[in-house]
Design an enzyme around this catalytic site. Structure first.
Site, PDB file in Angstrom:
ATOM      1  N   ASN A 165      -6.102  -8.749  -8.269  1.00  0.00           N
ATOM      2  CA  ASN A 165      -6.145  -9.609  -7.084  1.00  0.00           C
ATOM      3  C   ASN A 165      -7.462 -10.362  -6.915  1.00  0.00           C
ATOM      4  OD1 ASN A 165      -6.565  -6.687  -6.711  1.00  0.00           O
ATOM      5  ND2 ASN A 165      -7.373  -7.281  -4.716  1.00  0.00           N
ATOM      6  N   CYS A 180     -20.350  -7.437   2.734  1.00  0.00           N
ATOM      7  CA  CYS A 180     -20.030  -7.391   4.165  1.00  0.00           C
ATOM      8  C   CYS A 180     -18.567  -7.657   4.459  1.00  0.00           C
ATOM      9  CB  CYS A 180     -20.908  -8.367   4.931  1.00  0.00           C
ATOM     10  SG  CYS A 180     -22.633  -8.124   4.542  1.00  0.00           S
ATOM     11  N   SER A 234       0.832  -1.211   0.000  1.00  0.00           N
ATOM     12  CA  SER A 234       0.000   0.000   0.000  1.00  0.00           C
ATOM     13  C   SER A 234       0.863   1.256   0.000  1.00  0.00           C
ATOM     14  CB  SER A 234      -0.916   0.013   1.229  1.00  0.00           C
ATOM     15  OG  SER A 234      -1.796  -1.087   1.190  1.00  0.00           O
ATOM     16  N   THR A 274      14.382   4.259   9.536  1.00  0.00           N
ATOM     17  CA  THR A 274      15.441   3.249   9.620  1.00  0.00           C
ATOM     18  C   THR A 274      14.961   1.959   8.988  1.00  0.00           C
ATOM     19  OG1 THR A 274      16.271   4.287  11.620  1.00  0.00           O
ATOM     20  CG2 THR A 274      16.957   2.005  11.233  1.00  0.00           C
ATOM     21  N   SER A 288       4.949  -6.484  -2.663  1.00  0.00           N
ATOM     22  CA  SER A 288       4.696  -6.631  -1.228  1.00  0.00           C
ATOM     23  C   SER A 288       5.194  -7.983  -0.738  1.00  0.00           C
ATOM     24  CB  SER A 288       3.192  -6.500  -0.970  1.00  0.00           C
ATOM     25  OG  SER A 288       2.902  -6.857   0.369  1.00  0.00           O
ATOM     26  N   GLY A 289       5.756  -8.013   0.456  1.00  0.00           N
ATOM     27  CA  GLY A 289       6.328  -9.247   0.988  1.00  0.00           C
ATOM     28  C   GLY A 289       5.326 -10.330   1.333  1.00  0.00           C
ATOM     29  N   HIS A 290       4.206  -9.933   1.963  1.00  0.00           N
ATOM     30  CA  HIS A 290       3.354 -10.971   2.547  1.00  0.00           C
ATOM     31  C   HIS A 290       2.522 -11.756   1.545  1.00  0.00           C
ATOM     32  CE1 HIS A 290      -0.800  -9.132   2.911  1.00  0.00           C
ATOM     33  NE2 HIS A 290      -0.106  -8.036   2.672  1.00  0.00           N
TER      34      HIS A 290
HETATM   35  C1  LIG Z   1      -2.262  -6.992  -1.123  1.00  0.00           C
HETATM   36  C2  LIG Z   1      -2.201  -6.029  -2.252  1.00  0.00           C
HETATM   37  C3  LIG Z   1      -1.757  -4.702  -2.049  1.00  0.00           C
HETATM   38  C4  LIG Z   1      -1.418  -4.167  -0.686  1.00  0.00           C
HETATM   39  O1  LIG Z   1      -0.247  -4.707  -0.152  1.00  0.00           O
HETATM   40  P1  LIG Z   1      -0.033  -4.600   1.447  1.00  0.00           P
HETATM   41  O2  LIG Z   1       1.372  -5.044   1.648  1.00  0.00           O
HETATM   42  O3  LIG Z   1      -1.038  -5.501   2.069  1.00  0.00           O
HETATM   43  O4  LIG Z   1      -0.236  -3.172   1.810  1.00  0.00           O
HETATM   44  C5  LIG Z   1      -1.705  -3.863  -3.130  1.00  0.00           C
HETATM   45  N1  LIG Z   1      -2.054  -4.288  -4.354  1.00  0.00           N
HETATM   46  C6  LIG Z   1      -2.484  -5.539  -4.592  1.00  0.00           C
HETATM   47  C7  LIG Z   1      -2.859  -5.936  -5.970  1.00  0.00           C
HETATM   48  C8  LIG Z   1      -2.586  -6.440  -3.545  1.00  0.00           C
HETATM   49  O5  LIG Z   1      -3.031  -7.674  -3.772  1.00  0.00           O
END
Ligand SMILES: *Cc1c(COP(=O)(O)O)cnc(C)c1O
Length: 395
Positions: A153, A327, A73, A239, A201-203
Site C-alpha cells: 500500500n 507524525c 483488517s 447478521t 476491502s470495500g472502501h
Molecule cells: C486499507 C488496507 C487494509 C485494511 O482495510 P480496512 O478495510 O481499512 O480495515 C489492509 N491491508 C491493506 C494492504 C490496506 O491497504
C-alpha cells in the site's frame, strides 16, 4: 486556478454512484434478515448469495469460498489468527510473514507472538520484493502459515505470490495474501495465485468503509475469529451487512471492468514520477518501476523536508495525498515499509505518496507538478541543513 486533486486512493476511495444506487433498496424496502425463514428474509438471502457469487466470479473462486467480514483488517486478522490456531492443533506454531505488511496483518502476527507462536519476518530488497531465499531458509514442517501481501500500500510493489505459495505448500503450510490494494489495480485470480486465503476491502474500490471479504479455499480449515449464530455457514457470526455486501459486489464488478484503464493510469504515474524527479533536486523514487509497481502508486522521498509540512501545504492547494513520515502515525518512527527497503530516516520523513486512480487526469497531474516543486523549495529554504548543502553546491 485552484483545483481539488484527490491523490490518496490507497487510503480510501469515494463511494461510486452505482454502488450507492445498488445499496439503496437494501437500506429501504429490502430490509430483511437473510437468516429469517419468511419471505422478507428469503428475499435478502437470495440477494446475499447472488452477491457472494458475483464476488467469487471476480476472483475465479467458488461462491462457497467467499465469507463476508467487517473490513480488510478483520479479514487479515481472521486469516492469520484462524490459520495459526488451526495449525497449533497439529503442532504447527511457526508463522512466516514479511516486514512490509499492512499493520492489520503485522500486528495480528505480533499478537500471536505474545501467545507463544514464533514469527519470522522476511526482509525485502531495495524495491520492496520479499526475499524468496529467506523464505526457503526459514520454512519448516512446523510452519502453519505464510502471509505475504499481494501489493504494498505504500510503495506499490507487487509480490511474487504464486512462487511463494508454491514453497509454502511444499512444506505443508497455508498461504494467505492481503490483496486489498491489488483488487481493481491488477488482475487477481485465486487459482493463478495458488493461495488458500485472500483478503479484500470495500472502501479501497469505491464501496463504503466497513465491509470486507475473505476467500477461504474449499477444504481449508481455519478457526473462527467471531463466534455467533449460523451466519456465513457458522464461520463468522453477525447478521450480514446486506446493503454494504450488495455494494461490495457492485464495486468488485466495476473494479474488474476498469482494469483495462489501468494502462492509462500507469502512464500518468510514470509521467508524475519522471517529472517530479527531474524538477525537484535531492529526490528519489521509493519502490520499483514499470509493471512491478501498482499502476496508481507514486512514492518519492525528498531530502531536507518534513512530510507533514509538505502535506499541509499541498492540502492548502487542494491536493490530497499522504506521507510515510512519523507524525502521520501513532509511533515516532517513520514508515516501516520505507525503513525496510533501506530508506534512511531523514528521507523517509520527507516522503510523499500519491495514489491516483482512473479518474486522475493529465490536468490533475500537471496541477500537482505546478504546485509541488515550489512547496518543496519553500520548505527547504527554511531548513538549516539544506542551507549548508546549497552553499556547498554554489562553491
Ligand atoms: C486499507 C488496507 C487494509 C485494511 O482495510 P480496512 O478495510 O481499512 O480495515 C489492509 N491491508 C491493506 C494492504 C490496506 O491497504
Amino acid at each position: 486556478m485552484k483545483r481539488f486533486v484527490y491523490a490518496d486512493n490507497a487510503a480510501t476511495t469515494p463511494v461510486s454512484r452505482e454502488v450507492v444506487d445498488a445499496m439503496m433498496p437494501y437500506l429501504t424496502e429490502k430490509w430483511g434478515n437473510p437468516s429469517s425463514l419468511h419471505a422478507k428474509g428469503r428475499e435478502a438471502a437470495v440477494a446475499l448469495e447472488d452477491a457472494r457469487g458475483r464476488i467469487a466470479a471476480c476472483l475465479g473462486a467458488d461462491a462457497k469460498e467467499i465469507f463476508f467480514t467487517s473490513c480488510g483488517s478483520e479479514s487479515d486478522n481472521w486469516a492469520i489468527k484462524g490459520a495459526a490456531y488451526a495449525g497449533r492443533q497439529k503442532g504447527k506454531t511457526h508463522i512466516i510473514t514479511s516486514k512490509i505488511e499492512h499493520h492489520a496483518a503485522l500486528h495480528a502476527c505480533a499478537a500471536l507472538e505474545k501467545e507463544g507462536f514464533t514469527v519470522t519476518y522476511l526482509g525485502v530488497d531495495e524495491k520492496g520484493v520479499v526475499s524468496v531465499e529467506e523464505l526457503k531458509a526459514a520454512i519448516t514442517d512446523k510452519t502453519a502459515l505464510v502471509s505475504v501481501m499481494l501489493a504494498n500500500n505504500e510503495i506499490g510493489t507487487i509480490e511474487p505470490i504464486a512462487e511463494i505459495a508454491k514453497i509454502a505448500h511444499e512444506h505443508g503450510a497455508l498461504m494467505f495474501t492481503d490483496a486489498v490494494q491489488a483488487i481493481g489495480n491488477i488482475p487477481v485470480n485465486v487459482k493463478e495465485l495458488g493461495v488458500d486465503m485472500l483478503a479484500l476491502s470495500g472502501h479501497k474500490i469505491h464501496a463504503p468503509k466497513g465491509i470486507g471479504a475473505l476467500y477461504v479455499r474449499k477444504g481449508v480449515r481455519i478457526s473462527n475469529l467471531i463466534d455467533g449464530g449460523g451466519q456465513e455457514r457458522s464461520k463468522r457470526g453477525g447478521t450480514e451487512n446486506m446493503p454494504y455486501i450488495i455494494g461490495l459486489a457492485t464495486a468488485m464488478e466495476n473494479a474488474i471492468a476498469r482494469l483495462p484503464e489501468m494502462v492509462k493510469v500507469a502512464e500518468i504515474r510514470d509521467y508524475l514520477i519522471d517529472e517530479i524527479l527531474s524538477k525537484v533536486p535531492y529526490s528519489t523514487l521509493n519502490g520499483p518501476r514499470g509493471d512491478a509497481r501498482l499502476p496508481g502508486n507514486v512514492n518519492i522521498g525528498f531530502e531536507f523536508i518534513e512530510g507533514e509540512s509538505m502535506l499541509l501545504l499541498l492540502d492548502f492547494e487542494g491536493i490530497a495525498c499522504s506521507t510515510g513520515s512519523a507524525c502521520s502515525s501513532a509511533s515516532l518512527d517513520p514508515s516501516h515499509v520505507l525503513l525496510s527497503i533501506g530508506v534512511p530516516h531523514e528521507r523517509a520523513h520527507g516522503s510523499l505518496r500519491l495514489s491516483i486512480s482512473n479518474e486522475t487526469t493529465k490536468e490533475d497531474a500537471d496541477y500537482i507538478l505546478e504546485k509541488l516543486p515550489p512547496i518543496i523549495q519553500r520548505l527547504r529554504d527554511m531548513s538549516p541543513l539544506y542551507e549548508e548543502v546549497a552553499k556547498k553546491a554554489k562553491k
